[in-house]
Design a protein around this motif. Structure first.
Motif, PDB file in Angstrom:
ATOM      1  N   ILE A   1      19.017 -59.423  29.910  1.00 17.87           N
ATOM      2  CA  ILE A   1      19.954 -59.419  28.778  1.00 17.87           C
ATOM      3  C   ILE A   1      19.846 -58.078  28.024  1.00 17.87           C
ATOM      4  N   GLY A   2      18.608 -57.616  27.880  1.00 21.92           N
ATOM      5  CA  GLY A   2      18.368 -56.353  27.166  1.00 21.92           C
ATOM      6  C   GLY A   2      19.109 -55.180  27.782  1.00 21.92           C
ATOM      7  N   ALA A   3      19.317 -55.221  29.094  1.00 24.10           N
ATOM      8  CA  ALA A   3      19.998 -54.122  29.775  1.00 24.10           C
ATOM      9  C   ALA A   3      21.453 -53.997  29.308  1.00 24.10           C
ATOM     10  N   PHE A   4      22.020 -55.091  28.790  1.00 28.19           N
ATOM     11  CA  PHE A   4      23.438 -55.057  28.376  1.00 28.19           C
ATOM     12  C   PHE A   4      23.622 -54.863  26.871  1.00 28.19           C
ATOM     13  N   LEU A   5      22.523 -54.660  26.143  1.00 26.27           N
ATOM     14  CA  LEU A   5      22.664 -54.480  24.687  1.00 26.27           C
ATOM     15  C   LEU A   5      23.145 -53.063  24.357  1.00 26.27           C
TER      16      LEU A   5
ATOM     17  N   GLY B   1      17.338 -47.952  21.945  1.00 18.79           N
ATOM     18  CA  GLY B   1      17.594 -48.447  20.600  1.00 18.79           C
ATOM     19  C   GLY B   1      16.572 -49.509  20.209  1.00 18.79           C
ATOM     20  N   PHE B   2      16.589 -49.875  18.915  1.00 12.04           N
ATOM     21  CA  PHE B   2      15.530 -50.749  18.421  1.00 12.04           C
ATOM     22  C   PHE B   2      15.544 -52.122  19.091  1.00 12.04           C
ATOM     23  N   ARG B   3      16.739 -52.702  19.301  1.00 11.38           N
ATOM     24  CA  ARG B   3      16.756 -54.056  19.869  1.00 11.38           C
ATOM     25  C   ARG B   3      16.273 -54.064  21.321  1.00 11.38           C
TER      26      ARG B   3
ATOM     27  N   LEU C   1      12.567 -53.738  21.208  1.00 13.80           N
ATOM     28  CA  LEU C   1      11.916 -54.997  20.858  1.00 13.80           C
ATOM     29  C   LEU C   1      11.780 -55.896  22.094  1.00 13.80           C
ATOM     30  N   ILE C   2      12.861 -55.981  22.847  1.00 14.74           N
ATOM     31  CA  ILE C   2      12.854 -56.829  24.055  1.00 14.74           C
ATOM     32  C   ILE C   2      11.853 -56.290  25.084  1.00 14.74           C
ATOM     33  N   GLY C   3      11.907 -54.985  25.326  1.00 11.84           N
ATOM     34  CA  GLY C   3      11.017 -54.388  26.325  1.00 11.84           C
ATOM     35  C   GLY C   3       9.546 -54.538  25.940  1.00 11.84           C
ATOM     36  N   ALA C   4       9.257 -54.288  24.645  1.00 11.75           N
ATOM     37  CA  ALA C   4       7.855 -54.294  24.206  1.00 11.75           C
ATOM     38  C   ALA C   4       7.240 -55.691  24.347  1.00 11.75           C
TER      39      ALA C   4
ATOM     40  N   GLU D   1      25.077 -39.616  29.806  1.00 11.71           N
ATOM     41  CA  GLU D   1      23.909 -40.181  30.498  1.00 11.71           C
ATOM     42  C   GLU D   1      23.998 -41.708  30.486  1.00 11.71           C
ATOM     43  N   PRO D   2      23.872 -42.355  31.657  1.00 10.70           N
ATOM     44  CA  PRO D   2      23.963 -43.820  31.668  1.00 10.70           C
ATOM     45  C   PRO D   2      22.839 -44.465  30.862  1.00 10.70           C
ATOM     46  N   ASN D   3      23.182 -45.540  30.149  1.00 14.18           N
ATOM     47  CA  ASN D   3      22.190 -46.198  29.282  1.00 14.18           C
ATOM     48  C   ASN D   3      21.073 -46.872  30.061  1.00 14.18           C
ATOM     49  N   ILE D   4      21.369 -47.254  31.294  1.00 10.09           N
ATOM     50  CA  ILE D   4      20.434 -48.090  32.046  1.00 10.09           C
ATOM     51  C   ILE D   4      19.135 -47.339  32.390  1.00 10.09           C
ATOM     52  N   ILE D   5      19.242 -46.034  32.640  1.00  8.69           N
ATOM     53  CA  ILE D   5      18.039 -45.298  33.077  1.00  8.69           C
ATOM     54  C   ILE D   5      16.966 -45.246  31.971  1.00  8.69           C
ATOM     55  N   PRO D   6      17.334 -44.853  30.733  1.00  8.95           N
ATOM     56  CA  PRO D   6      16.293 -44.900  29.688  1.00  8.95           C
ATOM     57  C   PRO D   6      15.752 -46.309  29.455  1.00  8.95           C
ATOM     58  N   TYR D   7      16.623 -47.314  29.618  1.00  7.88           N
ATOM     59  CA  TYR D   7      16.148 -48.681  29.413  1.00  7.88           C
ATOM     60  C   TYR D   7      15.098 -49.038  30.477  1.00  7.88           C
TER      61      TYR D   7
END
Lengths: 56, 474
Positions: A52-56, B56-58, B61-64, B208-214
């Motif tokens: 889910i986090g991947a789509f935020l 980003g912060f949210r 939070l999820i990753g941590a 830059e695609p968002n997925i890579i930093p995530y």
């Protein structure tokens, strides 16, 4: 540590393993099937949250 | 007689002897506090501010929390074996690497992991230096090294005094630190508009695609928590139930440790908003946002958390070394570890070169954790020969090839290679995007587990690995 001390520790290790092999020995309370299920459900929930986090 | 008893007790708590059920000292809460004390250190703030540069912060939070918990829940499962038999995983690991192979891997892990404690000491010195600065006291440059060494000495002394000192230190320190974390989070949120933190997004190059930093942030969380693999069993083996030993490890790092990572991120975002520059130094942030009395007490507490970490780390790695070097005394081991960290502190460039240490270590931990997991649950199905694992006379099932289990060591090397083939942490180049989705640590863990299991199904290799089947007794 001297050879004598090492030997004494080996003997004590052997003694403790013998004790564990004894049917009377009570191991610490086991991790039950229910615990594995809780761990698995928590892991799946975490995975879902990461997706889910991947789509935020 | 007392001497013999003392020696035996010392060998159990600070050595290799199996700890019997009646001798266990930790319930869930004490083990949780000790392991939380180990995980809460200033490096959590460093990790938090690093993550804030990625996502980003949210997402942070999820990753941590969920990234850390996911990895911990899986890789810490073999801890239940340590609780069951009261032994360290390094005794079990002789089934995976052989006696001499385990010595080799132990030394490698110590060399690449222990610089963490030099960073810890360095951060302690910085915090104390900043504290003095707040009172207008400018310390000479050499004082930094002296303060860093002081952190090492105090931590080693606590570990030297034994488990009672460690337990009481963490009983006092950890609840205070958790309260402090909550206070700091509130300060961070009220010092700047709520949305500044909640809606925070790092600056990224356009397109830059968002997925890579995530994925990189999830990888950072995986890599951060898996560093405990080498020392994950020393405390749980003292627990009274398998459940308490396992969950104390998972929650100590996954909740308490991650909470402080998030606190670090909140501070970094708030300071960036106010000063235009991110900082991972809690002393600067607290000095900026907090009232003086609170700031002072908080800063002291944060600084002393590093000493707690140093103490638990010394104990954990001292016992780990003892598994490989049985003739040496635990206390000599922790003094040697203290000297190693002291030398790194005197060298003074550990923070500068820390990326290289992390690069090497992250490649090793995942395959190590995977081998332990696969060997314990799948290959040996939770059964092994305790006598051979302790290398008692006449029990040679884990002697393999001159003391080395070639299959285990090949899988360890292959796992490290998988990680590097997917992502180069030095150039930050992604070599294989489909596997990068699993994260380098995740892919290395899965790849190593699959390889070890597949090899163990080949009859000749199976016979090589499973010589212990004739002497299973517990």
């Amino acid at each position: 540590m001297t050879d004598t001390e090492i030997k004494a520790i080996d003997e004590e290790t052997e003694k403790r393993i013998d004790e564990m092999e004894n049917d009377e020995y009570k191991f610490p309370d086991r991790f039950l099937k229910k615990d594995y299920e809780i761990a698995a459900c928590t892991a799946l929930f975490c995975l879902a949250m990461l997706l889910i986090g991947a789509f935020l | 007689m007392n001497n013999v008893n003392d020696q035996t007790e010392r060998e159990a708590f600070f050595g290799t002897l199996p700890i019997m059920r009646k001798d266990r000292i930790y319930g869930f809460l004490d083990a949780l506090l000790v392991l939380s004390g180990y995980c809460i250190a200033t490096w959590s703030y460093t990790q938090g501010s690093y993550l804030a540069t990625l996502v980003g912060f949210r997402q942070l939070l999820i990753g941590a929390f969920f990234g850390a918990l996911l990895m911990l829940i899986i890789y810490q499962l073999p801890v239940i074996l340590s609780v069951r038999y009261g032994i360290d995983i390094w005794i079990w690991l002789r089934t995976v690497f052989g006696g001499k192979g385990t010595v080799l891997v132990t030394v490698v892990i110590i060399i690449i992991n222990y610089p963490w404690y030099a960073v810890c000491a360095d951060l302690f010195a910085s915090s104390m230096g900043n504290l003095c600065g707040l009172f207008g006291l400018e310390l000479p440059e050499a004082a930094h090294t002296v303060l860093a060494i002081l952190c090492v000495v105090l931590g080693t002394l606590i570990a030297y005094r034994g488990l009672g000192a460690i337990t009481w230190t963490t009983r006092v320190l950890v609840p205070l630190l958790l309260i402090l974390g909550a206070v700091v989070t509130v300060i961070g949120f009220v010092s700047v508009p709520f949305d500044v933190i909640w809606e925070f997004q790092p600056e990224r190059p356009e397109g830059e695609p968002n997925i890579i930093p995530y994925i990189m942030s999830v990888e950072a969380n995986f890599a951060f928590v898996i560093t405990l693999v080498g020392g994950m069993a020393e405390v749980p083996r003292l627990c009274k139930t398998e459940r308490s030993g396992y969950w104390a490890g998972v929650l100590g790092q996954g909740l308490a440790g991650s909470f402080f990572v998030v606190v670090g991120a909140v501070m970094a975002i708030a300071t960036q908003y106010v000063t235009g520059e991110m900082t991972d130094d809690p002393t600067l942030m607290l000095a900026m946002f907090s009232v003086p009395a609170l700031a002072l007490s908080s800063l002291m507490l944060v600084a002393f958390a590093n000493i707690g970490t140093q103490a638990v780390g010394s104990y954990i790695y001292g016992v780990m070394l003892k598994s490989s070097f049985r003739r040496a005394d635990y206390r000599i081991m922790i003094v040697i570890l203290g000297i190693y960290v002291t030398l790194l502190c005197i060298w003074g460039k550990i923070v500068e070169y820390f990326g290289s240490f992390l690069t090497v270590s992250a490649c090793i931990y995942a395959p190590l954790a995977a081998l332990l997991f696969t060997d314990f649950f799948i290959v040996r199905r939770q059964k092994f020969s305790l006598r051979s694992a302790f290398m008692l006379n006449g029990h040679t099932a884990y002697r393999f090839t001159g003391g080395f289990n070639i299959v285990g060591l090949i899988c360890l090397a292959a796992g490290a290679a998988i990680s590097l083939l997917i992502y180069d942490p030095v150039s930050t180049e992604i070599h294989c995007m489909p596997l990068f989705y699993l994260t380098p640590t995740g892919a290395s863990f899965i790849g190593t587990a699959v390889l070890y299991f597949a090899l163990s199904r080949i009859p000749a290799i199976n016979r090589y690995l499973m010589k212990d089947r004739g002497e299973l007794s517990v």
